[in-house]
Structure formats: structure tokens, C-alpha cells
Design a protein around this motif. Structure first.
Motif, PDB file in Angstrom:
ATOM      1  N   LYS A   1       0.850  -1.195   0.000  1.00 37.17           N
ATOM      2  CA  LYS A   1       0.000   0.000   0.000  1.00 37.17           C
ATOM      3  C   LYS A   1       0.878   1.235   0.000  1.00 37.17           C
ATOM      4  CE  LYS A   1      -2.168   1.506   3.740  1.00 37.17           C
ATOM      5  NZ  LYS A   1      -3.139   1.632   4.855  1.00 37.17           N
TER       6      LYS A   1
ATOM      7  N   VAL B   1       3.832   4.438 -10.198  1.00 37.79           N
ATOM      8  CA  VAL B   1       2.812   3.402 -10.071  1.00 37.79           C
ATOM      9  C   VAL B   1       2.002   3.320 -11.365  1.00 37.79           C
ATOM     10  CG1 VAL B   1       0.811   2.591  -8.749  1.00 37.79           C
ATOM     11  CG2 VAL B   1       2.643   3.865  -7.592  1.00 37.79           C
TER      12      VAL B   1
ATOM     13  N   ALA C   1      -1.323   2.384 -13.297  1.00 36.79           N
ATOM     14  CA  ALA C   1      -2.716   2.357 -12.855  1.00 36.79           C
ATOM     15  C   ALA C   1      -3.645   2.399 -14.058  1.00 36.79           C
ATOM     16  CB  ALA C   1      -3.009   3.526 -11.916  1.00 36.79           C
TER      17      ALA C   1
ATOM     18  N   THR D   1      -8.639   4.861 -12.612  1.00 38.21           N
ATOM     19  CA  THR D   1      -7.980   5.330 -11.394  1.00 38.21           C
ATOM     20  C   THR D   1      -7.292   6.668 -11.632  1.00 38.21           C
ATOM     21  OG1 THR D   1      -7.638   3.083 -10.571  1.00 38.21           O
ATOM     22  CG2 THR D   1      -6.196   4.786  -9.693  1.00 38.21           C
TER      23      THR D   1
ATOM     24  N   LEU E   1      -3.379   4.028  -2.305  1.00 38.52           N
ATOM     25  CA  LEU E   1      -3.520   2.986  -3.314  1.00 38.52           C
ATOM     26  C   LEU E   1      -3.087   1.634  -2.756  1.00 38.52           C
ATOM     27  CD1 LEU E   1      -2.044   4.734  -6.496  1.00 38.52           C
ATOM     28  CD2 LEU E   1      -4.464   4.372  -5.961  1.00 38.52           C
TER      29      LEU E   1
ATOM     30  N   ILE F   1      -1.390  -1.760  -3.565  1.00 42.36           N
ATOM     31  CA  ILE F   1      -0.330  -2.008  -4.533  1.00 42.36           C
ATOM     32  C   ILE F   1      -0.117  -3.497  -4.790  1.00 42.36           C
ATOM     33  CG2 ILE F   1       2.135  -1.704  -5.036  1.00 42.36           C
ATOM     34  CD1 ILE F   1       0.573   0.886  -5.131  1.00 42.36           C
TER      35      ILE F   1
ATOM     36  N   LEU G   1       5.222  -1.387  -9.913  1.00 40.33           N
ATOM     37  CA  LEU G   1       4.144  -1.230  -8.952  1.00 40.33           C
ATOM     38  C   LEU G   1       2.847  -0.933  -9.694  1.00 40.33           C
ATOM     39  CD1 LEU G   1       5.909   1.069  -6.314  1.00 40.33           C
ATOM     40  CD2 LEU G   1       5.881  -1.430  -6.407  1.00 40.33           C
TER      41      LEU G   1
ATOM     42  N   GLY H   1      -1.172   0.113  -9.019  1.00 37.69           N
ATOM     43  CA  GLY H   1      -1.994   0.678  -7.956  1.00 37.69           C
ATOM     44  C   GLY H   1      -3.486   0.584  -8.215  1.00 37.69           C
TER      45      GLY H   1
ATOM     46  N   ARG I   1      -7.730  -4.964  -6.987  1.00 37.47           N
ATOM     47  CA  ARG I   1      -6.458  -5.674  -7.118  1.00 37.47           C
ATOM     48  C   ARG I   1      -6.691  -7.171  -7.336  1.00 37.47           C
ATOM     49  NH1 ARG I   1      -1.807  -5.584  -2.490  1.00 37.47           N
ATOM     50  NH2 ARG I   1      -3.478  -6.579  -1.299  1.00 37.47           N
TER      51      ARG I   1
END
Length: 211
Positions: A4, A28, A30, A34, A46, A48, A59, A61, A68
Motif C-alpha cells: 500500500k 505506479v 494504474a 484510477t 492505493l 499495490i 508497482l 496501484g 487488485r
């Protein structure tokens, strides 16, 4: 492993953002959904998913644990990598994706850039039995809420799947097969609209199952 990140949005790119956590900037990846709900300078949290390879650490997010989980589950489908999984989640929210799979609505999945009919059909077919569990999982895991602005509005709006998840859970507890319960509630949600509460969805779902 990073699970996170909580910090300030430092930059937003086409497919990534930079999160400043106490002076350290984390890049990150995404989904478009998002990224659209981020604002530079605003706080964000976020969930992760960390991918470690020989030449890089990436990563990814997400706004919730459920999102996720969908990202990870989508990649179990042949032909779906991290890029396609993010694209799917950028096109459909976890709630909408769950409904599309329950209804066999491959056309909605096909709207994702880079996803053709063949892959959309495969996603719907292979994840039909997994979608109910992911939908119900949203009842028990809170979203990672952004601090302000559009992100906060999106986080509060994401509750539209809560009544659906509760209804699926209720029908499953009554002894119905999870896939059947998910399909019945998806049909109920489609017919009754987004404002339908849990009780209405259950009643409509039971009528659908009684056919």
C-alpha cells in the motif's frame, strides 16, 4: 513487497502516476479509471500489487483490494497480461465487470482497447465461476479512499456494487450455486436499475431463479 502507498499525487501520466511518500516518489502503473480520479497535489491511498523481475520492479496501484484481486484474476486468463488487465479495469469497474461476466456479456468486455471478441469470450467463460466470490469479497474489504476531489467522489460512488454483493451472498447462503446467484442478481440489477436496494434485488433474483 510494497502492499500500500499513502501520499500525495506528484504527477499523472498516460498510464502511470508518481506518488510522493515523505519525499520519495513512487512510479505506479494504474488504470485509466484510477488516473482520471486523481488530482496533482491531492492525497491518495492505493493498494499495490508489486511485480519483481530480474531487470525491474513494477508497482500497480488500485483503489481497493477487490480491484487488485480482479487484476490478479484476469491475468490467469490466457492472453491477458498486466497491460490488458489494467485496460479492462479502466473500461469496467469491478462491479460492472462482475455483472458482465455473470450475464455472459462479452460485448461489454470487448469495449476494452486491445481486447477482441475471442479474448472477451474467453474472459467471460473462464471467470464465470470466480466472479461471484470476487463480488462478495467487496462486502468485507473497504476501499482505499482518496483524500479529496474527484477521487473521493469516485470512492463513494463505488458503493453501487454493495447491494449487489449482499444479494449474491444472501442467495448463496440460501443454497443456490454462486454462479446461478450471481447471474440472477445481475439480471435483477439490470432490470431494476442502480438504485435498487438489497431486498429488492433478492426478491427479483429469487423470481429469476424460480423460472
Amino acid at each position: 513487497m510494497i502492499g500500500k502507498l499513502k501520499g500525495l499525487v506528484d504527477a499523472i501520466g498516460e498510464s502511470h502516476c508518481i506518488i510522493d511518500v515523505n519525499g520519495v516518489g513512487y512510479e505506479v502503473q494504474a488504470s485509466a479509471r484510477t488516473l482520471r480520479n486523481m488530482e496533482i497535489g491531492q492525497p491518495v491511498t492505493l493498494v499495490i500489487d508489486t511485480h519483481v523481475r530480474e531487470d525491474a520492479i513494477r508497482l500497480f496501484g488500485f483503489t481497493s483490494e477487490v480491484e487488485r484481486s480482479w487484476f490478479r484474476t484476469l491475468q490467469n486468463v490466457q492472453g491477458v497480461g498486466s497491460k490488458v488487465a489494467l485496460a479492462v479495469l479502466g473500461t469496467l469497474s469491478p462491479h460492472d465487470l462482475s455483472n458482465a461476466i455473470a450475464l455472459g456479456d462479452w460485448a461489454s468486455v470487448e469495449q476494452t482497447p486491445g481486447v477482441g471478441k475471442k479474448l472477451a469470450l474467453r474472459i467471460v467463460a473462464e471467470l464465470k465461476d470466480k466472479a461471484p466470490a470476487l463480488a462478495v469479497a467487496g462486502l468485507h474489504v473497504p476501499a482505499a479512499v482518496n483524500g479529496a476531489g474527484k477521487g473521493a467522489r469516485e470512492a463513494s460512488a463505488s458503493g453501487d456494487g454493495h447491494a449487489t454483493a449482499e444479494a449474491i451472498s444472501a442467495l448463496t447462503n440460501l443454497g443456490y450455486n454462486p454462479a446461478q446467484a450471481s447471474q440472477a442478481i445481475a439480471i435483477a440489477a439490470r432490470d431494476l436499475g442502480a438504485e435498487a436496494d438489497t431486498a429488492k434485488l433478492i426478491r427479483r433474483g429469487l423470481r429469476e431463479l424460480a423460472r
